[in-house]
Design an enzyme around this catalytic site. Structure first.
Site, short mmCIF file in Angstrom:
data_model
loop_
_atom_site.label_atom_id
_atom_site.label_comp_id
_atom_site.label_asym_id
_atom_site.label_seq_id
_atom_site.Cartn_x
_atom_site.Cartn_y
_atom_site.Cartn_z
CB CYS A 72 -12.94 -26.14 -20.52
SG CYS A 72 -14.37 -25.96 -21.61
CB CYS A 201 -16.71 -31.60 -24.93
SG CYS A 201 -15.39 -31.83 -23.72
#
Length: 260
Positions: A72, A201
């Site tokens: 991530c 994101c």
């Protein structure tokens, strides 16, 4: 009782645990509870900062559904600032994660916030479909270009694509990308594991910038506008349909710490 911390990067929020010196692991059920926005602390994901023999620390990432996930990008920036706040590292660090080693630099900071530059993995290839591109930037991302990201039903359309048979068995994150001008794009993302739209994101921003370069040309520095703020993506082309020296830069902030 555990001491936990909340950090966010461009609106992508995470609960963090300092697990150095322990073998502490949480169950899927406990992580789901912690990430629940009504019954827990609330977050798009959960991260554990752990000892690592190859780097300053190991970043273990869990999706909000409790399952261990892949890399991530916004989480990477947040855990870098977290480690810095703990005094575990200086302003330059190297950490390990599911997709390998990452370098991170704190390029601006105060007591709670910082700007973090994070080196991402090289991208050696991508897959082209009639309706978009698929890239792996630490996590798999499908990119679909649209005229206006704010006209898209991200939850409905993203969910259909996320569970598309072509991305089985694990599925893919889905990014709807609006090309604004060379070097500038807008992105909205449906994230697997969260199973909803998130405000940002990081790996998706990187994939979206690369796909925009492939589709529209332009330079190698991209400003990516997401629902939670702005990110910068830089890369070099490797001459073989891939990218190297990839950097994601953006904000990170400590929101609070708590005993859970």
């Amino acid at each position: 009782m555990e001491k936990l911390y909340k950090y966010q990067g461009a609106g992508n929020d995470f609960v963090l645990l300092d697990a150095r010196g322990t073998d502490k692991r949480y169950s899927e059920e406990k992580i789901r509870r912690i990430c629940d926005r009504r019954f827990g602390i609330g977050g798009d994901g959960f991260m554990s900062l752990e000892d690592d023999k190859y780097a300053d620390f190991y970043m273990r990432y869990y999706n909000a559904d409790g399952r261990e996930g892949t890399m991530c990008g916004n989480g990477g920036r947040c855990i870098a600032l977290f480690a810095y706040h703990l005094g575990a590292v200086g302003g330059e660090m190297r950490f390990n994660s599911s997709d390998g080693l990452h370098d991170a630099d704190i390029i601006a900071e105060n007591c709670t916030t910082g700007t973090v530059r994070l080196k991402m993995i090289d991208v050696e290839e991508y897959e082209t479909f009639e309706d978009g591109l698929l890239l792996f930037t630490g996590s798999p991302h499908f990119i679909k270009f649209v005229d206006d990201v704010h006209e898209v039903d991200v939850f409905k359309e993203g969910r259909v694509l996320r569970y598309s048979e072509r991305f089985s068995p694990d599925g893919a994150n889905v990014n709807f990308v609006q090309f604004v001008e060379p070097g500038v794009i807008k992105v909205r993302t449906y994230e697997r594991g969260v199973e909803d739209e998130t405000l940002a994101c990081g790996t998706g921003a990187v994939a979206s910038a690369m796909a925009s370069k492939i589709n529209y040309g332009g330079g190698n520095v991209w400003r990516v506008s997401v629902e939670g703020g702005e990110l910068e993506v830089r890369f070099e082309e490797n001459g073989n349909n891939g990218f190297r020296n990839v950097y994601l830069t953006g904000p990170a902030e400590k929101v609070f710490e708590a005993v859970y």
